[in-house]
Design an enzyme around this catalytic site. Structure first.
Site, PDB file in Angstrom:
ATOM      1  N   LYS A 274       0.895  -1.095   0.157  1.00  0.00           N
ATOM      2  CA  LYS A 274       0.445  -0.011  -0.104  1.00  0.00           C
ATOM      3  C   LYS A 274       1.026   1.500  -0.401  1.00  0.00           C
ATOM      4  O   LYS A 274       2.024   0.946   0.658  1.00  0.00           O
ATOM      5  CB  LYS A 274      -1.149  -0.050   1.099  1.00  0.00           C
ATOM      6  CG  LYS A 274      -2.110  -0.907   1.170  1.00  0.00           C
ATOM      7  CD  LYS A 274      -2.533  -1.327   2.577  1.00  0.00           C
ATOM      8  CE  LYS A 274      -3.562  -1.891   3.248  1.00  0.00           C
ATOM      9  NZ  LYS A 274      -4.199  -2.099   3.906  1.00  0.00           N
TER      10      LYS A 274
ATOM     11  N   ASP B  82       4.962   0.118  14.832  1.00  0.00           N
ATOM     12  CA  ASP B  82       3.947   0.311  15.392  1.00  0.00           C
ATOM     13  C   ASP B  82       3.284  -0.340  16.896  1.00  0.00           C
ATOM     14  O   ASP B  82       2.647   0.358  17.792  1.00  0.00           O
ATOM     15  CB  ASP B  82       3.041  -0.767  14.701  1.00  0.00           C
ATOM     16  CG  ASP B  82       1.605  -0.669  14.078  1.00  0.00           C
ATOM     17  OD1 ASP B  82       1.498   0.598  13.729  1.00  0.00           O
ATOM     18  OD2 ASP B  82       1.810  -1.561  13.318  1.00  0.00           O
TER      19      ASP B  82
ATOM     20  N   ASP C 264     -12.492 -13.558   5.842  1.00  0.00           N
ATOM     21  CA  ASP C 264     -12.679 -12.317   5.071  1.00  0.00           C
ATOM     22  C   ASP C 264     -14.359 -12.459   5.541  1.00  0.00           C
ATOM     23  O   ASP C 264     -15.168 -13.139   5.517  1.00  0.00           O
ATOM     24  CB  ASP C 264     -12.960 -12.245   3.839  1.00  0.00           C
ATOM     25  CG  ASP C 264     -13.152 -10.972   3.442  1.00  0.00           C
ATOM     26  OD1 ASP C 264     -14.672 -10.552   3.415  1.00  0.00           O
ATOM     27  OD2 ASP C 264     -12.145 -10.575   2.485  1.00  0.00           O
ATOM     28  N   MET C 265     -14.423 -11.676   6.755  1.00  0.00           N
ATOM     29  CA  MET C 265     -15.819 -10.874   7.360  1.00  0.00           C
ATOM     30  C   MET C 265     -16.950 -11.379   6.117  1.00  0.00           C
ATOM     31  O   MET C 265     -18.059 -11.774   6.496  1.00  0.00           O
ATOM     32  CB  MET C 265     -15.833 -10.286   8.710  1.00  0.00           C
ATOM     33  CG  MET C 265     -17.055  -9.997   9.142  1.00  0.00           C
ATOM     34  SD  MET C 265     -17.755 -11.088  10.540  1.00  0.00           S
ATOM     35  CE  MET C 265     -16.497 -10.570  11.942  1.00  0.00           C
TER      36      MET C 265
ATOM     37  N   GLY D 284     -10.784  -2.259   9.262  1.00  0.00           N
ATOM     38  CA  GLY D 284     -11.883  -3.111   7.772  1.00  0.00           C
ATOM     39  C   GLY D 284     -12.995  -3.296   8.150  1.00  0.00           C
ATOM     40  O   GLY D 284     -14.539  -2.801   7.894  1.00  0.00           O
ATOM     41  N   ILE D 285     -12.721  -3.983   9.265  1.00  0.00           N
ATOM     42  CA  ILE D 285     -14.530  -4.972  10.192  1.00  0.00           C
ATOM     43  C   ILE D 285     -14.913  -3.604  10.699  1.00  0.00           C
ATOM     44  O   ILE D 285     -16.067  -3.554  10.333  1.00  0.00           O
ATOM     45  CB  ILE D 285     -14.185  -5.627  10.939  1.00  0.00           C
ATOM     46  CG1 ILE D 285     -13.413  -7.071   9.649  1.00  0.00           C
ATOM     47  CG2 ILE D 285     -15.411  -6.469  11.377  1.00  0.00           C
ATOM     48  CD1 ILE D 285     -13.089  -8.440  10.592  1.00  0.00           C
ATOM     49  N   GLY D 286     -14.419  -2.761  11.517  1.00  0.00           N
ATOM     50  CA  GLY D 286     -14.447  -2.067  12.066  1.00  0.00           C
ATOM     51  C   GLY D 286     -15.586  -0.932  11.602  1.00  0.00           C
ATOM     52  O   GLY D 286     -16.381   0.121  11.987  1.00  0.00           O
TER      53      GLY D 286
ATOM     54  N   HIS E 197     -17.069  -1.127   7.826  1.00  0.00           N
ATOM     55  CA  HIS E 197     -17.372  -1.101   7.663  1.00  0.00           C
ATOM     56  C   HIS E 197     -18.918  -2.443   7.690  1.00  0.00           C
ATOM     57  O   HIS E 197     -20.445  -2.374   6.958  1.00  0.00           O
ATOM     58  CB  HIS E 197     -17.314  -2.100   6.367  1.00  0.00           C
ATOM     59  CG  HIS E 197     -15.722  -0.817   5.441  1.00  0.00           C
ATOM     60  ND1 HIS E 197     -16.323   0.051   4.382  1.00  0.00           N
ATOM     61  CD2 HIS E 197     -14.585  -0.732   5.387  1.00  0.00           C
ATOM     62  CE1 HIS E 197     -15.211   0.607   4.233  1.00  0.00           C
ATOM     63  NE2 HIS E 197     -14.116   0.199   5.036  1.00  0.00           N
TER      64      HIS E 197
ATOM     65  N   GLU F 189      -3.067   4.998   8.559  1.00  0.00           N
ATOM     66  CA  GLU F 189      -1.302   4.723   9.386  1.00  0.00           C
ATOM     67  C   GLU F 189      -0.496   5.339   8.405  1.00  0.00           C
ATOM     68  O   GLU F 189       0.321   6.429   9.193  1.00  0.00           O
ATOM     69  CB  GLU F 189      -1.675   3.028   9.072  1.00  0.00           C
ATOM     70  CG  GLU F 189      -2.051   2.477   9.996  1.00  0.00           C
ATOM     71  CD  GLU F 189      -2.683   1.259   9.757  1.00  0.00           C
ATOM     72  OE1 GLU F 189      -2.498   0.598  10.833  1.00  0.00           O
ATOM     73  OE2 GLU F 189      -2.476   0.658   8.613  1.00  0.00           O
TER      74      GLU F 189
END
Length: 397
Positions: A14, A151, A282-283, A327-329, A331, A382
């Site tokens: 990225k 991090d 993948d959720m 990503g989950i939080g 969407h 980030e």
């Protein structure tokens, strides 16, 4: 001048280009991702200039050429073609683990890379690829300063009670302790909260939920407790990582003949949502599945979030602000709703319509009127934090 922020992984890279205006880093002028960097992969660059539609360009890879080695010249050409008028001041790299060595960004030298490589086993899914990216960019951009941003750095304010394991103190002295991760994300979310919520200086819990997942509690915008520890395995259940696990399970597996590599593969690549469901890490895929095993994985993930938020709330003596990111939080509105309903005893009340409308496209408050706790959805960035850190280092801040 601009700063290029990069996050190199095992199969993707990225990147984002941040203009420098005065003493500050502006919103990204260009963002993108190079995918297909695994061996024998077919890399392509997906990128967009602010306000424009995404463009996808294939990367030509010659025979017996590493896809990563082919992708960097393509990225360099992209920068030359569209941003030749904006010279690079630095390249800021996300590096997962700084260990005891680094609690602030550092200009990369061969000696720094050698020291950081000693931490590879503590973050095998990330650290080796982060460092490979630094080396590759150093070769492709030899005249540009390379800066490593960690991090673990955000969690340098953790107390000894939070960092110490209940093991032989000689091991503690050798650096076997809790560090915490997702620090660049938490730093960004904390900075956003400072702008939108005066209450966030109090007792705040941030949940970074994605393929990697953790929770962090802060007071005065400083890390006080977090779920990840010595490695990026601890705490929450994740996409393919186990999260917290009774160490007796590992002793049992060793007695059954499992070696180091087999156990590492289990914990990092065959557990979490993937391991429990047997279908996917993948959720979104699990939501669409409808199978009992997929539902169990979703329910277990949600339960672990509720459990860890409760534990960290106890560490800071209550809850004023709850923030979702990752990503989950960002969407998954269903998960946010269920987590907030389970935390109702803490004073959390979410507005269902606001929650459903929050899709990770902007900072949004989703708490109901009269809620005792503010609830926010904050898209993380980030790369922007890494760019800011690099700028500060370059200017001696």
């Amino acid at each position: 001048m601009s700063i290029l922020a990069v996050n190199a992984g095992s199969s993707s890279l990225k990147f984002a280009l941040y203009p420098v205006q005065g003493q500050a880093v502006s919103e990204a002028e260009m963002t993108g991702c190079i995918e297909g960097l695994e061996p024998a992969g077919k890399p392509c660059i997906t990128w967009s200039i602010r306000g424009q539609a995404k463009t996808i360009d294939a990367v030509q890879v010659g025979a017996n050429v590493d896809p990563f080695d082919a992708a960097l010249p393509a990225l360099k050409q992209l920068l030359v073609t569209h941003f030749a008028h904006v010279p690079l001041q630095a390249i800021a790299h996300r590096v997962v683990h700084g260990g005891l060595l680094y609690s602030a960004p550092v200009r990369v030298t061969p000696e720094v890379l050698t020291q950081l490589a000693t931490l590879n086993s503590l973050a095998p899914l990330h650290q080796p690829h982060n460092l490979a990216g630094v080396r590759a960019f150093s070769e492709s951009f030899p005249d540009v300063v390379q800066v490593a941003c960690f991090d673990t750095a955000f969690h340098r304010t953790l107390s000894a009670l939070e960092t110490t394991f209940a093991i032989d103190r000689q091991l503690t002295a050798r650096g076997v302790r809790r560090f915490g991760f997702h620090g660049l994300s938490y730093q960004f979310v904390s900075q956003v909260l400072q702008d939108v919520s005066p209450r966030s200086a109090g007792r705040t819990v941030m949940a970074h939920l994605g393929n990697g997942a953790s929770v962090c509690a802060t007071t005065e915008h400083q890390s006080r407790a977090t779920t990840m520890g010595f490695s990026a395995l601890d705490g929450l259940m994740m996409g393919s990582r186990s999260g917290a696990l009774d160490p007796g399970v590992l002793l049992y597996l060793m007695e059954q003949g499992w070696d180091h590599d087999a156990i590492q593969k289990l914990l990092y690549k065959q557990s979490g949502l993937l391991g429990v469901s047997g279908e996917s890490a993948d959720m979104r895929t699990l939501r669409a599945s409808g199978s009992p095993s997929a539902q169990l994985a979703i329910d277990l993930f949600t339960h672990r979030v509720v459990r860890e938020v409760g534990a960290l709330t106890a560490c800071v003596g209550g809850l004023d602000v709850l923030a979702f990111t990752g990503g989950i939080g960002e969407h998954d509105a269903v998960l946010r709703q269920q987590v907030c309903e389970a935390l109702h005893y803490l004073g959390v009340s979410v507005d269902a319509a606001r929650n459903q409308a929050a899709t990770g496209d902007a900072v949004r408050a989703i708490h109901a009127e009269g809620s005792g706790v503010e609830v926010w959805v904050i898209p993380t960035d980030e790369g922007r934090v890494a760019a800011r850190e690099a700028l500060g280092l370059m200017r001696g801040a």
